[in-house]
Enzyme design. Sequence first.
Site, PDB file in Angstrom:
ATOM      1  N   ASP A  23       2.440  -4.771 -13.577  1.00  0.00           N
ATOM      2  CA  ASP A  23       2.965  -4.352 -12.274  1.00  0.00           C
ATOM      3  C   ASP A  23       2.583  -5.388 -11.221  1.00  0.00           C
ATOM      4  OD1 ASP A  23       3.625  -3.113  -9.855  1.00  0.00           O
ATOM      5  OD2 ASP A  23       3.075  -1.127 -10.569  1.00  0.00           O
TER       6      ASP A  23
ATOM      7  N   GLY B 258       9.214   4.888  -1.958  1.00  0.00           N
ATOM      8  CA  GLY B 258       9.666   4.151  -0.777  1.00  0.00           C
ATOM      9  C   GLY B 258       8.482   3.597   0.009  1.00  0.00           C
TER      10      GLY B 258
ATOM     11  N   HIS C 133       6.319  -2.440 -12.517  1.00  0.00           N
ATOM     12  CA  HIS C 133       6.385  -1.360 -11.530  1.00  0.00           C
ATOM     13  C   HIS C 133       7.508  -0.379 -11.838  1.00  0.00           C
ATOM     14  CE1 HIS C 133       5.173   0.312  -7.664  1.00  0.00           C
ATOM     15  NE2 HIS C 133       6.456   0.446  -7.361  1.00  0.00           N
TER      16      HIS C 133
ATOM     17  N   SER D 235       4.838   5.315  -7.345  1.00  0.00           N
ATOM     18  CA  SER D 235       4.805   4.343  -6.267  1.00  0.00           C
ATOM     19  C   SER D 235       4.355   5.047  -4.972  1.00  0.00           C
ATOM     20  CB  SER D 235       6.169   3.665  -6.131  1.00  0.00           C
ATOM     21  OG  SER D 235       6.096   2.515  -5.343  1.00  0.00           O
ATOM     22  N   TRP D 236       5.109   4.905  -3.854  1.00  0.00           N
ATOM     23  CA  TRP D 236       4.723   5.617  -2.634  1.00  0.00           C
ATOM     24  C   TRP D 236       4.596   7.117  -2.894  1.00  0.00           C
ATOM     25  CZ3 TRP D 236       2.722   6.476   1.884  1.00  0.00           C
ATOM     26  CH2 TRP D 236       3.099   7.621   2.596  1.00  0.00           C
TER      27      TRP D 236
END
Length: 323
Positions: free
Chosen positions: A272, A45, A300, A117-118
């Site tokens: 990505d 996120g 991604h 990711s986050w």
Amino acid sequence: MNEHGLYPPIEPYEKGLLDVGDGNHVYWEVCGNPRGKPALVVHGGPGSGCGTGVRRYFDPEQYRIVLFDQRGCGRSVPHASDPATDMRSNTTWHLVDDMERLRKHLGIGSWLLHGGSWGSTLILAYAERHPERVSEIVISSVTTTRRSEIDWLYRGVGRFFPEQWERFIAGAGLSPDGDLVGAYARLMEHSDAAVRDKATADWCAWEDTVLSGETKGAFSVYGDRPPASRLGFVRICSRYFSHGAWLEEGVLLREAGRLAGIPGVLVHGRLDMGGPPDTAWALHRAWPGVELIVVEDAGHLGTVTTRGHVLRALDHFAEGRVT
């Protein structure tokens, strides 16, 4: 495993809401073997919440799988979609403390960390602060949330999607050289629900544009989410990125030497668009002994090949389980 390489669906055998202070209660659940190797799933996120599919990445006979929803999202309360929710105590370092509080609550000495990711940023922040509590790390779609990475995602990628980026700028009500992320963060705190709803739609449209080369228009990763989930996600995401995630620029790379001795695997897509592989390469250079796997045809969201590398890493680390 089935033909897709995933383990069978499983349900939690234990769950709860952990009081982490500041009026926040973080949802957590545990699946798999109560005596298995502890592993924590750290979702992306920020503000996406943890899904159920990632449970199937872990051998349920070998792992004690812990999942949680970070402050303000998923099943944690209060939810960021509620404009009355105070966001001042929702920062990267609050989340790091929440993870440590959850570890203690569950009586875990050390655990494997998995996310992307986050989630990779939060994993690195936690592991560099508490390296003695981390047994292994498996990351896909590496990010460190430097301001340079944020600028690429919300400005640099606009070179590839000029029409959509113009709409994203217009939604912020700024000139092209303005603070786009900061403007959206302010819009998400507006007293008018219609303003917040439009900002949410505009932000999600841009996020989906960045991923459009991978989804081929078959679905919208962000726009198809339930309204409250989208509102909470954009409010959290824009807040975090407008503050550079409360991290000194490049600090997670500079401090990566603290991860020496922690076995790790990084899996990153060559294509990505939102997070080019130079960040994964920089972390690989800074973290002694970590393995970097670049998947040539992945972006991604990853591919079946990406998933296979992650599953093999998790299966390999399961061999060192402690009962």
